[in-house]
Structures are given as structure tokens and as C-alpha cells.
Design an enzyme around this catalytic site. Structure first.
Site, PDB file in Angstrom:
ATOM      1  N   ASP A   1      37.394  42.846  58.192  1.00 22.52           N
ATOM      2  CA  ASP A   1      38.246  41.849  58.836  1.00 22.52           C
ATOM      3  C   ASP A   1      37.743  40.449  58.461  1.00 22.52           C
ATOM      4  O   ASP A   1      36.538  40.187  58.410  1.00 22.52           O
ATOM      5  CB  ASP A   1      38.213  42.044  60.359  1.00 22.52           C
ATOM      6  CG  ASP A   1      39.346  41.330  61.064  1.00 22.52           C
ATOM      7  OD1 ASP A   1      40.220  42.007  61.630  1.00 22.52           O
ATOM      8  OD2 ASP A   1      39.364  40.068  61.044  1.00 22.52           O
TER       9      ASP A   1
ATOM     10  N   HIS B   1      47.438  48.968  61.616  1.00 18.44           N
ATOM     11  CA  HIS B   1      46.027  49.005  61.220  1.00 18.44           C
ATOM     12  C   HIS B   1      45.171  49.466  62.376  1.00 18.44           C
ATOM     13  O   HIS B   1      45.434  49.139  63.528  1.00 18.44           O
ATOM     14  CB  HIS B   1      45.546  47.637  60.719  1.00 18.44           C
ATOM     15  CG  HIS B   1      45.916  46.494  61.615  1.00 18.44           C
ATOM     16  ND1 HIS B   1      47.190  45.961  61.647  1.00 18.44           N
ATOM     17  CD2 HIS B   1      45.193  45.803  62.520  1.00 18.44           C
ATOM     18  CE1 HIS B   1      47.229  44.974  62.527  1.00 18.44           C
ATOM     19  NE2 HIS B   1      46.032  44.863  63.088  1.00 18.44           N
ATOM     20  N   LEU B   2      44.134  50.199  62.026  1.00 19.81           N
ATOM     21  CA  LEU B   2      43.148  50.661  62.997  1.00 19.81           C
ATOM     22  C   LEU B   2      41.924  49.761  62.878  1.00 19.81           C
ATOM     23  O   LEU B   2      41.332  49.658  61.797  1.00 19.81           O
ATOM     24  CB  LEU B   2      42.782  52.124  62.683  1.00 19.81           C
ATOM     25  CG  LEU B   2      41.758  52.802  63.587  1.00 19.81           C
ATOM     26  CD1 LEU B   2      42.249  52.884  65.032  1.00 19.81           C
ATOM     27  CD2 LEU B   2      41.442  54.202  63.058  1.00 19.81           C
TER      28      LEU B   2
HETATM   29  P1  5GP Z   1      45.856  42.429  65.000  1.00 17.82           P
HETATM   30  O1  5GP Z   1      45.690  41.180  65.836  1.00 17.82           O
HETATM   31  O2  5GP Z   1      47.202  42.459  64.318  1.00 17.82           O
HETATM   32  O3  5GP Z   1      45.541  43.700  65.726  1.00 17.82           O
HETATM   33  O4  5GP Z   1      44.747  42.346  63.877  1.00 17.82           O
HETATM   34  C1  5GP Z   1      44.928  41.660  62.672  1.00 17.82           C
HETATM   35  C2  5GP Z   1      43.563  41.417  62.102  1.00 17.82           C
HETATM   36  O5  5GP Z   1      43.721  41.059  60.749  1.00 17.82           O
HETATM   37  C3  5GP Z   1      42.786  40.288  62.771  1.00 17.82           C
HETATM   38  O6  5GP Z   1      41.567  40.805  63.297  1.00 17.82           O
HETATM   39  C4  5GP Z   1      42.589  39.267  61.660  1.00 17.82           C
HETATM   40  O7  5GP Z   1      41.314  38.670  61.706  1.00 17.82           O
HETATM   41  C5  5GP Z   1      42.746  40.117  60.411  1.00 17.82           C
HETATM   42  N1  5GP Z   1      43.288  39.388  59.266  1.00 17.82           N
HETATM   43  C6  5GP Z   1      44.364  38.558  59.256  1.00 17.82           C
HETATM   44  N2  5GP Z   1      44.589  38.118  58.003  1.00 17.82           N
HETATM   45  C7  5GP Z   1      43.648  38.704  57.208  1.00 17.82           C
HETATM   46  C8  5GP Z   1      43.374  38.634  55.804  1.00 17.82           C
HETATM   47  O8  5GP Z   1      44.047  37.961  55.019  1.00 17.82           O
HETATM   48  N3  5GP Z   1      42.306  39.361  55.363  1.00 17.82           N
HETATM   49  C9  5GP Z   1      41.546  40.139  56.192  1.00 17.82           C
HETATM   50  N4  5GP Z   1      40.532  40.813  55.647  1.00 17.82           N
HETATM   51  N5  5GP Z   1      41.782  40.231  57.511  1.00 17.82           N
HETATM   52  C10 5GP Z   1      42.816  39.514  58.014  1.00 17.82           C
END
Ligand code: 5GP
Ligand code: ZN
Length: 114
Positions: free
Chosen positions: A30, A100-101
Site C-alpha cells: 500500500d 482488494h483485500l
Molecule cells: P480502500 O480505502 O479502497 O479500502 O483502500 C485503498 C487503498 O489503496 C488505500 O489504503 C490507499 O493507500 C491505497 N492506494 C491508493 N492509491 C494507490 C496507488 O496508486 N498505489 C498503491 N500501492 N496503493 C494505493
């Protein structure tokens, strides 16, 4: 062309620190880690949210959890434990709409979550 950032990570258009990959899945660090190990495990198939999962996708979800088990064990966190989370939609805290997990390890997690 897709606007999905995780699809772009799959195609290599956006760089990521890859941890593990299979023909069906990709796991990477992440960008904004919330634990010493914070991996995201995604299917190569674009599925927007948990609500969009079908019966046919059920084995994919099992593979995602097995990938989490494998990554946690490889990193030495199997015994201490870890947390696996899928956020769904607004109230679930989802910000990227490609399922995503989250695998979070290396610190104690509280319950209930925030
Ligand atoms: P959500 O909030 O949708 O459950 O989690 C999305 C996750 O994706 C977040 O923890 C955020 O930090 C991560 N994230 C967002 N954009 C990117 C990216 O471009 N690269 C990576 N490696 N992680 C990302
Ligand atoms: Zn996608």
C-alpha cells in the site's frame, strides 16, 4: 482505456512494489501503509466492489485469502497474527473501486475498528 488505478498497476502503467503474483492475482505494498506490513491483494479481473462479486468469482476470493496467508507467513507474522479487511462502498471506507483485500501485520489491531 480504464481509469481504474489498480487496473493500471496490473498493466504496469502505474508502478507498485509487487510482493506476490499469480495468473489470477497481484499483491503489492500500500502507498500509505497503516501497519509495518500493509499489502493489497487484488484480482487481475476488475470487480468494483464486494457487491459486484458473483458465484463464479467465489474461488477468486478464496485465492485472495490464501495469498494473504502466504504473504503473512513469508513475512513471519503467521503466529503473531494479522488482519484482513475488504472495505465496501462509502460506509465501509472504500476509496479505490477495484476489489482488494488489505493485509495488515506487524502491530496490534484494536476491535471494534474505527
Ligand atoms: P480502500 O480505502 O479502497 O479500502 O483502500 C485503498 C487503498 O489503496 C488505500 O489504503 C490507499 O493507500 C491505497 N492506494 C491508493 N492509491 C494507490 C496507488 O496508486 N498505489 C498503491 N500501492 N496503493 C494505493
Ligand atoms: Zn480495476
Amino acid at each position: 482505456m480504464t481509469e481504474c488505478i489498480f487496473c493500471k498497476i496490473i498493466t504496469g502503467d502505474i508502478p507498485a512494489k509487487i510482493i506476490y503474483e499469480t495468473p489470477e492475482l497481484l499483491a503489492f505494498h500500500d502507498l500509505n501503509p497503516q501497519a509495518p506490513l500493509h499489502a493489497l491483494i487484488i484480482p487481475r479481473k476488475h470487480i468494483a466492489t464486494l457487491n459486484d462479486l458473483t458465484e463464479a468469482d467465489a474461488p477468486l476470493l478464496g485465492q485472495m485469502y490464501l495469498a494473504a496467508q502466504h504473504i503473512a507467513a513469508q513475512a513471519g507474522f503467521a503466529e503473531r497474527g494479522y488482519r484482513c479487511v475488504i472495505n465496501c462502498n462509502l460506509d465501509g471506507g472504500q476509496s479505490v473501486y477495484h476489489i482488494h483485500l488489505h493485509l495488515l501485520a506487524g502491530r496490534k489491531h484494536s476491535w471494534p475498528p474505527g
